[in-house]
Design an enzyme around this catalytic site. Structure first.
Site, PDB file in Angstrom:
ATOM      1  N   ARG A  31      25.328  80.788  76.618  1.00 40.38           N
ATOM      2  CA  ARG A  31      25.523  79.347  76.585  1.00 40.38           C
ATOM      3  C   ARG A  31      24.434  78.711  75.733  1.00 40.38           C
ATOM      4  NH1 ARG A  31      24.586  75.009  81.591  1.00 40.38           N
ATOM      5  NH2 ARG A  31      25.583  73.259  80.554  1.00 40.38           N
ATOM      6  N   HIS A  36      26.900  80.396  89.679  1.00 43.44           N
ATOM      7  CA  HIS A  36      26.059  80.786  88.556  1.00 43.44           C
ATOM      8  C   HIS A  36      25.417  82.153  88.744  1.00 43.44           C
ATOM      9  CE1 HIS A  36      26.708  77.068  86.581  1.00 43.44           C
ATOM     10  NE2 HIS A  36      26.187  76.343  87.547  1.00 43.44           N
ATOM     11  N   GLU A  56      -2.605  96.261  59.583  1.00 43.22           N
ATOM     12  CA  GLU A  56      -1.839  97.506  59.387  1.00 43.22           C
ATOM     13  C   GLU A  56      -2.510  98.726  60.006  1.00 43.22           C
ATOM     14  OE1 GLU A  56      -0.990  97.664  55.152  1.00 43.22           O
ATOM     15  OE2 GLU A  56       0.787  96.419  55.420  1.00 43.22           O
ATOM     16  N   GLN A  73      31.271  64.588  83.088  1.00 41.24           N
ATOM     17  CA  GLN A  73      31.249  65.083  84.460  1.00 41.24           C
ATOM     18  C   GLN A  73      30.445  64.123  85.335  1.00 41.24           C
ATOM     19  OE1 GLN A  73      29.277  68.897  84.769  1.00 41.24           O
ATOM     20  NE2 GLN A  73      27.674  68.377  83.310  1.00 41.24           N
ATOM     21  N   HIS A 121      22.700  94.036  82.636  1.00 39.91           N
ATOM     22  CA  HIS A 121      21.429  93.963  83.371  1.00 39.91           C
ATOM     23  C   HIS A 121      20.784  95.335  83.515  1.00 39.91           C
ATOM     24  CE1 HIS A 121      23.784  90.422  84.483  1.00 39.91           C
ATOM     25  NE2 HIS A 121      22.625  89.809  84.614  1.00 39.91           N
ATOM     26  N   ASN A 143      26.585  64.093  85.440  1.00 33.23           N
ATOM     27  CA  ASN A 143      25.772  63.313  84.513  1.00 33.23           C
ATOM     28  C   ASN A 143      25.751  61.834  84.893  1.00 33.23           C
ATOM     29  OD1 ASN A 143      27.181  65.464  82.091  1.00 33.23           O
ATOM     30  ND2 ASN A 143      25.080  65.589  82.833  1.00 33.23           N
ATOM     31  N   TYR A 187      18.056  76.769  87.507  1.00 32.66           N
ATOM     32  CA  TYR A 187      18.777  75.724  88.222  1.00 32.66           C
ATOM     33  C   TYR A 187      17.881  74.996  89.221  1.00 32.66           C
ATOM     34  CZ  TYR A 187      23.099  76.331  85.918  1.00 32.66           C
ATOM     35  OH  TYR A 187      24.057  76.318  84.942  1.00 32.66           O
TER      36      TYR A 187
END
Lengths: 733, 733
Positions: A433, A408, A659, A120, A459, A123, A250
């Site tokens: 992902r 997103h 414990e 892409q 959600h 990158n 992001y």
């Protein structure tokens, strides 16, 4: 561990025979580590393979490693003056200049903007942003003929490819485009190529774009609004207080090109005043990033986020260092830098390392804050409540009432998540992902991201009739957003965030309010949750709680299923196995779980007919892509205007080494609604032998100055502002 | 953290105004912490409530806290001479003397031996073991009349209750009885009550026991064999090399009374030579305990073990300190003590703290070892392979071929578990129990412990026809045990453990061999697994692998189920949901998963008709007592003599902060059987571009001195001993 590193530093440097006596320890350490890595890499053959692989594959990883090595080698030349590093950068770039022009588009063809070096263009832009810095470091040292060759055969073609060659990538308001803008602009600044700089700053003019330009990535194409380029990104990517609509995962990624191009512009085009542009928006964005992390430093996994990305990730080093250096030298950032364990190899990193060495660091203690969303700050937002208890333990509640967050974004209006020192308590699922892990769909978003992770039921927010908010349709979602109703954090013992979503469901108004309530009686802050739906017809209302941990007990009976079937057929429900079903018979129901040495008890007001469904993702998951984390859903059917109320206690401790179960039981009792009408809401609960609390909330008027009077059971209450807390100490005490 | 503690010590002690200048730091720290705790407790009213609660409940926890406070206060009197501590102990004991005689049996009636202070006599014995020490510390200081009162009204009645009053508790060979013996013996030593000491040492004579004595706890009642008491426990509780048949979780618990009574006997009855008794069995038991922990220090969860119990648990402090002090001053124990962060408040702890202060600590680096089981060492055992890689990273494989382990034993013959620096890689489920957590069945074993956790399919070993070993019947299991076939660890790069189970299934012989193979080519040791079953009729063979983590990929197709049903109806299968089913079509199948930043790939030789079933516990689990950890089962049906072979690789890394997947793919290829007959087994596999390995194993003769010759595909191999490894470097290199 970092203490040890610092202590060992003089020794490890001596081993290399290069005591960097002039640099403060953390800078010297970073320099030494970088040198060690680059030197080791330089012993290998520098490879520039013909691109073929997806992320995680061989050629992808080699080119990614190359950008890092070139950048580091450039910095080493700048800092040490050793020519071997400049030579290495030059020769590497010449190899690219040799190969790049002959490369066709990357053969994978899986992106809306396929790159040449990578699958892409994004990158490719990453590569150019980082390598531009290396090129800058050696530019003056280079032989002019070599410079000319690199300019014309490698960098200008690459910049053109990433801009006019891919306007659907370059000309949007989107983090991808920011990378493109920065890449083109930074190489333009190095080469003093004004055309590229202007293109980076202002985008490709609309008139130069093909008329049928389309984008398949759901983001807005800014040619429609007439603005593009870096300055437009600065204006439109963030809200006025620095919030990034896609969320912190992001933002962390998007911030790099903003900061790197921003710094370069500040240096080479000071007349643009980019650092103070839009009231210092770059500094605000840094601040927003650092404030969107949980007590362990992990970013809130809002929207499509891979979990575990952190304040302490390598990518965040420059946010901390530039934030410190360019925006006010906040000493609390130094303590983040200390844990990060490295600094940027530039003036900013030097300033941070110097500050640290001078003992200026102060604890990083993020505050409660309500971020607005949208370029004008008018599209909802995210509210963060933080309460500090003993030993500075931090409880953090995040309510999300933001805009959709572009491609997103998740359909999770008014959802919330909760964090404490153990990490996630009430989780946001995050993305489906595995970034850069090839065997999971090449590292890209998995199908279950769309069908489950984005859906409302994944959600902690209300689902009506088993349909996601905005019908799960981004085209609808992008036109709407919830709105903040109230945010009150002045009293650190009673903090409130409240928001309203009018359009998540047609004809239905959702109003949520959440409080963190601290009192010496409670071990940790209580979370009080009020969720009201007001509609025009009866519906089934599902309110999920995605708790982390092992179910301990309930105070109602439930029946488990020995044959598991999906809870529904769409909107994420098709992925949920129904493990058990309970029907509370009392006026409240509690669910207790245990996680990471602590107990949690959620007590919910229930009504006759309410069901509690115990669910777990895993159905219709043909590649085991979903985590099998548990949840329970409070379901109320056949009602038009339900009100959901719960109180969550965190209590006690248990560890398997000694414990001993300390305070293993929740203590809330007599939880009930006193008032629930158009104007007010009042809740009461008790803590046996300790006290009784009444919390009143004005549901129609959030004006902090408004005077209210309310009669409850014959007693008159008067107060000012949106809420009011009354505590009665226990009479027997 | 511990470094900080030590560094801060002088300061924190100064805060208390009590610099214990004479004591080394860790001893002084422990003393100061103890003093702080006891002083705080002494400010409260000392309560001796009438017992009513189960474990985790109020009266249980108060009495448990009391024993600790009294013991600590006694130690403080001994070490500081401050009379307030002696007074506190005396007054507390007098409160017990006032109340105890009037207490009936504990009202819960849920134990085979109900106590008076607690729901089970076992806890009463715990109380007496610890309080005896406090009593000893103040005994000489006490007014004789008070002493007489405590002796006759509290301690002698309590000792009688725990012995002649509960012979079914006191007179067995069982860790419960050890507590009873120690309690009675320790208080006998304090009071110089020779009758109690003799009873503790030798048990209650058979002739004094009721004829119809029965025990409902599945353990052997030793009145049948004629031996009981502490010395019999020393003879019969451990194998000759210190292994405890119930496993390390119980050894950790059982060892306390052995060590405490043992030390008291060594001091007050030196003529018994208890420390050297049975060739120093107490020291060997300590050694066995410390060697049965994974690289993170957690004990192997063999049999009924709660996970997370650790070398660093408070209860293990005395094992480390007494092991150091009484048995050879091994400096590697000092590094365990350092992490434990405290020492015993006696000569042993002082020696440890002194050694630490002198800088004598060495890394604790446990070795490979095969423990025998059974009092004579003839009842199978447990084999532990440890391989150390770079950075001292430890890979640990545990194969269990022990005797049944009494009532806490699991039906898991030849099962194995694997550990690395991330903790569990291939897990043993452990027990279905939350110790001391009231809301989970009062902290006792849950029903699913019997129906799932103990069953064969919950373990990494072969299940035939979906029936557990020994038909899941302890009465059968107690009569049998597997046997070690070979254990070879002299070559640290090729370590082997192999064992045979003849009676787990009638008419079927199970033979397993497992290797840890190290080579610079591999990132971490490979696990090679050979499992042969030899029967008299065809059957369905299931070999589960209980991996920890998230499934990444397989190299065969599988189909997931969207309706989940239990895999079977009994022997644990009723608890397993069948999530997916695959049918490998090649000669091998691989399953890859990811856990805690590392990848794992298991490659298995498969045959036509083989199935791989992906399963997860959770069915017939009405109270959510089972963990939802995944597993896969290699199923081979309709065969009489199957051989299962697999190779497990640990490789690569990935963390969500830098999102770089390093070596995410397993590399083993061409895995195949070369020989598989009555006498030999030979396996071959390759690592592309690196080499090819052949591993030959003599399946009938494990004599390490035997010379073998074997022709494989025209090539003759000659070697000495049970196995032979041939490595061919890659021709192309």
């Amino acid at each position: 561990m970092r203490y040890l590193l610092i202590l060992l530093l003089p020794f490890s440097l001596c081993l290399r025979g290069q005591v960097q006596a002039d640099y403060p320890p953390l800078f010297a350490l970073t320099l030494a580590e970088t040198q060690e890595q680059v030197d080791a890499t330089m012993e290998q053959t520098f490879l520039v393979p013909t691109p073929v692989d997806m992320a995680g594959g061989y050629t992808h990883e080699v080119h990614k490693q190359n950008w890092k090595t070139l950048m580091d080698a450039g910095a080493l030349f700048r800092l040490t003056g050793e020519e071997k590093y400049a030579t290495f950068v030059r020769d590497g770039l010449l190899q690219y200049a040799e190969a790049y022009p002959s490369w066709p588009l990357h053969p994978t063809d899986r992106s809306y903007a396929t790159g040449k070096i990578f699958w892409q263009s994004l990158n490719d832009a990453n590569w150019l942003v980082y390598v531009s810095q290396a090129y800058d470091d050696i530019y003056d040292w280079l032989d002019p003929a070599v410079r000319e060759r690199l300019n014309t055969e490698l960098f200008r073609p690459m910049a053109d490819f990433l801009s006019v060659g891919n306007p659907q990538f370059f000309n949007r308001i989107h983090n991808h485009s920011t990378w493109g803008n920065a890449a083109v602009g930074m190489i333009g600044l190095v080469m003093d190529d004004e055309e590229l700089v202007q293109r980076a700053l202002y985008g490709i003019p609309n008139e130069e774009l093909p008329e049928d330009l389309r984008d398949d990535d759901s983001g807005r194409i800014m040619s429609e609004t007439g603005r593009a380029g870096f300055l437009a990104q600065l204006d439109l990517s963030f809200s006025p207080d620095g919030y990034f609509t896609e969320g912190p995962y992001y933002l962390r990624y998007a911030l790099s090109p903003f900061l790197l191009f921003g710094r370069a512009l500040a240096e080479k085009r000071p007349e643009l005043n980019v650092l103070t542009y839009r009231d210092g928006i770059l500094g605000k964005a840094i601040d927003a990033l650092l404030l969107e992390a949980d007590p362990q430093g992990n970013f809130f996994p809002l929207n499509d986020s891979q979990k575990g990305m952190s304040l302490y990730a390598p990518e965040v080093v420059k946010s901390v260092d530039y934030g410190y250096f360019l925006y006010g030298r906040d000493p609390s950032l130094l303590s983040l830098a200390e844990v990060q364990g490295r600094v940027t190899l530039d003036d900013a990193g030097l300033a941070v390392a110097t500050g640290l060495a001078a003992g200026k660091a102060k604890p990083f203690r993020p505050r409660s804050i309500a971020f607005t969303d949208g370029p004008d700050g008018t599209e909802g937002g995210v509210g963060i409540l933080r309460a500090y208890g003993d030993g500075e333990e931090q409880t953090t509640l995040v309510m999300k009432y933001s805009a959709q967050g572009m491609g997103h974004g998740h359909f999770d209006k008014l959802s919330y998540s909760l964090y404490d020192r153990t990490g996630e308590v009430i989780q946001d699922y995050g993305a489906a992902r595995w970034v850069n892990i090839d065997q999971k769909g090449g590292g890209r978003y998995l199908p279950e991201n769309q069908t489950y992770a984005k859906q409302t039921v994944a959600h902690n927010t209300l689902v009506v009739d088993q349909v996601s908010h905005y019908n799960g349709d981004i085209r609808i979602a992008e036109n709407h957003h919830p709105d903040l109703y109230a945010f009150a954090v002045a009293d650190s013992n009673l903090q409130l965030v409240s928001a309203v979503a009018e359009q998540a469901y047609p004809g239905r108004r959702l109003h949520r309010a959440q409080w963190l309530l601290q009192d010496p009686v409670f071990e940790h802050p209580l979370v009080i949750d009020l969720f009201r739906a007001t509609g025009d017809r009866p519906a089934v209302h599902d309110l999920p709680t995605w708790y982390m941990g092992q179910l301990m007990a309930t105070d109602f009976d439930f029946v488990t299923n020995d044959t598991l079937r999906p809870l529904g057929t769409d909107h994420g429900y098709q992925h949920l196995f129904l493990e058990a079903r309970g029907r509370p018979t009392e006026a409240s129901a509690s669910v207790e779980w245990f996680s990471d040495e602590r107990f949690y008890t959620q007590t919910m007001i229930t009504e006759p007919g309410d069901e509690i469904l115990f669910v777990r993702p895993g159905a219709h998951d043909p590649n085991f892509n979903l985590r099998r984390d548990p949840g329970f859903v409070l379901r109320r059917g056949g009602v038009t205007n339900p009100t959901f109320v719960s109180v969550l206690e965190s209590h006690g401790s248990y560890n398997p080494r000694d414990e001993v179960a300390r305070n293993p039981f929740g203590r809330i009792s007599d939880l009930r609604l006193l008032v629930n009408d158009d104007n007010y809401f009042a809740l009461e609960f008790a803590y046996p032998n300790a006290g009784r609390w009444i919390l009143i909330f004005s549901t129609k008027d959030a004006d902090p100055e408004r005077e209210h009077t309310l009669n409850i059971n014959g007693q008159s209450h008067q107060w000012r502002g949106v809420h009011h807390l009354i505590k009665h100490d226990n009479e027997s005490e």
